[in-house]
Design a protein around this motif. Structure first.
Motif, PDB file in Angstrom:
ATOM      1  N   ALA A 158     105.432   3.846  51.510  1.00 28.61           N
ATOM      2  CA  ALA A 158     106.126   4.036  52.799  1.00 28.61           C
ATOM      3  C   ALA A 158     105.429   5.114  53.623  1.00 28.61           C
ATOM      4  O   ALA A 158     105.230   4.964  54.829  1.00 28.61           O
ATOM      5  CB  ALA A 158     107.586   4.420  52.547  1.00 28.61           C
ATOM      6  N   LEU A 159     105.022   6.200  52.951  1.00 33.60           N
ATOM      7  CA  LEU A 159     104.333   7.283  53.686  1.00 33.60           C
ATOM      8  C   LEU A 159     103.028   6.764  54.274  1.00 33.60           C
ATOM      9  O   LEU A 159     102.728   6.961  55.455  1.00 33.60           O
ATOM     10  CB  LEU A 159     104.070   8.459  52.739  1.00 33.60           C
ATOM     11  CG  LEU A 159     103.683   9.797  53.374  1.00 33.60           C
ATOM     12  CD1 LEU A 159     103.821  10.932  52.369  1.00 33.60           C
ATOM     13  CD2 LEU A 159     102.296   9.810  53.953  1.00 33.60           C
ATOM     14  N   ALA A 160     102.244   6.087  53.437  1.00 40.17           N
ATOM     15  CA  ALA A 160     100.942   5.596  53.895  1.00 40.17           C
ATOM     16  C   ALA A 160     101.110   4.615  55.060  1.00 40.17           C
ATOM     17  O   ALA A 160     100.419   4.722  56.077  1.00 40.17           O
ATOM     18  CB  ALA A 160     100.201   4.928  52.741  1.00 40.17           C
ATOM     19  N   SER A 161     102.051   3.685  54.940  1.00 38.44           N
ATOM     20  CA  SER A 161     102.152   2.681  56.012  1.00 38.44           C
ATOM     21  C   SER A 161     102.681   3.296  57.302  1.00 38.44           C
ATOM     22  O   SER A 161     102.320   2.855  58.386  1.00 38.44           O
ATOM     23  CB  SER A 161     102.969   1.470  55.572  1.00 38.44           C
ATOM     24  OG  SER A 161     104.257   1.869  55.249  1.00 38.44           O
ATOM     25  N   SER A 162     103.490   4.355  57.195  1.00 37.59           N
ATOM     26  CA  SER A 162     104.008   4.945  58.438  1.00 37.59           C
ATOM     27  C   SER A 162     102.955   5.804  59.144  1.00 37.59           C
ATOM     28  O   SER A 162     103.073   6.073  60.330  1.00 37.59           O
ATOM     29  CB  SER A 162     105.256   5.773  58.166  1.00 37.59           C
ATOM     30  OG  SER A 162     104.916   6.945  57.468  1.00 37.59           O
TER      31      SER A 162
END
Ligand code: NDP
Length: 281
Positions: A158-162
């Protein structure tokens, strides 16, 4: 009238920020004070909105309000927007401005330690607020690839995609258990951004021992954002393997110097603030 500044959090009594900012005000002869402002989550909005009327010109924001304050800011700068958290507020005549100096603070700290980010491959451990600031901070400054590893892989994903869209580099993600060895193999820099190495964590040594330091190139640098204790179990383990280390105090110092400069328009007296911080620690 003395200008008021402060740090808003809960709990916040043990913050090191008053020592740094008050020392800086004194050193530059600025008539201002920096206070701790304990606001519980319940009633936070009311308490926060009253600060300008109480004479506050700016505040830092810390746990647990860094995200909830976003909706109360009139003018959010692109850095805070990308990171999704605000740590520095300025009460301006036309409204409340918010930014985030954590990412730039980390970058300044790494620069001071002669860690070059251009073309670097960076591994960030953790997927909380500090990890987000770290990924943004190194990703925006020329890292070629940032890999986020968390014990819960859904969080690193989630962190990477955001953050992918906001950064010019590759942002990869994985599980701390399964992917650390591969990610460490060609890493130039590992940033420990979990709370596992905090004083109060009995698991700090277990956590440090679980990291595959032997897989890192000899030239790699290990940075821990946790600054209590200053030499964390991760930094000790990295140093024992002959790796260069950077502690979390530099980031703490420089997020403060950047906030000070934003509020006062003056160059921060870095050595004065560093001395105050080290004394207060
Ligand atoms: P958060 O609570 O937002 O995130 C903590 C992260 O650590 C989560 O991803 C959590 O995973 C992970 N974590 C905790 N324990 C373990 C463990 N044993 N093994 C693996 N992962 C673990 O905290 P922040 O991101 O705001 O802060 C993290 C640390 O960074 C803090 O301890 C703080 O002291 C430091 N910090 C330093 C700054 C500086 O200026 N130097 C600035 C900001 C923070 P999970 O969700 O699975 O629990």
């Amino acid at each position: 009238m003395t200008d008021r500044y402060g740090i808003v959090g809960h709990p916040v009594a043990h913050s090191l920020s008053p020592a740094m900012h008050n020392a800086a005000f004194r050193a530059l002869g600025i008539e201002a004070s920096y206070e701790v402002i304990d606001l519980e989550p319940e009633g936070f909005e009311e308490g926060f909105r009253a600060l300008a009327e109480r004479g506050f010109r700016g505040v830092n924001v810390t746990v647990p309000h860094k995200e909830s304050v976003l909706s109360l800011v009139d003018e959010l700068d692109p850095v805070a927007k990308a990171i999704g958290a605000v740590n520095t507020i300025t009460f301006e005549p036309l409204g409340i401005a918010g930014t985030n100096t954590d990412a730039d603070g980390l970058a300044r700290s790494l620069e001071e330690a002669s860690v070059s980010l251009a073309g670097s491959k960076v591994v960030v451990l953790g997927a909380g607020g500090a990890a987000r600031a770290a990924v943004y901070g190194v990703g925006i400054r020329g890292s070629e690839r940032v890999t986020v590893l968390a014990r819960n892989p859904a969080q690193s994903e989630a962190l990477a995609s955001s953050l992918t869209a906001a950064l010019p580099c590759a942002v990869e993600h994985g599980s701390l258990d399964e992917h650390a060895k591969d990610a460490f193999a060609d890493a130039d820099l590992v940033i420990q951004a979990t709370s596992a190495t905090l004083d109060r964590s009995g698991d700090a040594v277990v956590f440090a021992c679980s990291l595959p330091f032997d897989a890192l190139p000899e030239s790699a640098v290990v940075c821990d954002l946790v600054y209590r204790p200053r030499e964390t179990a991760v930094l000790k383990a990295a140093a024992a393997r002959g790796l260069r280390t950077v502690d979390g105090l530099g980031m703490l110092l420089h997020q403060a110097t950047l906030a000070f400069e934003r509020w006062t328009g003056k160059v921060a007296p870095i050595d004065v603030m560093r001395h105050a911080l080290e004394t207060a620690l």
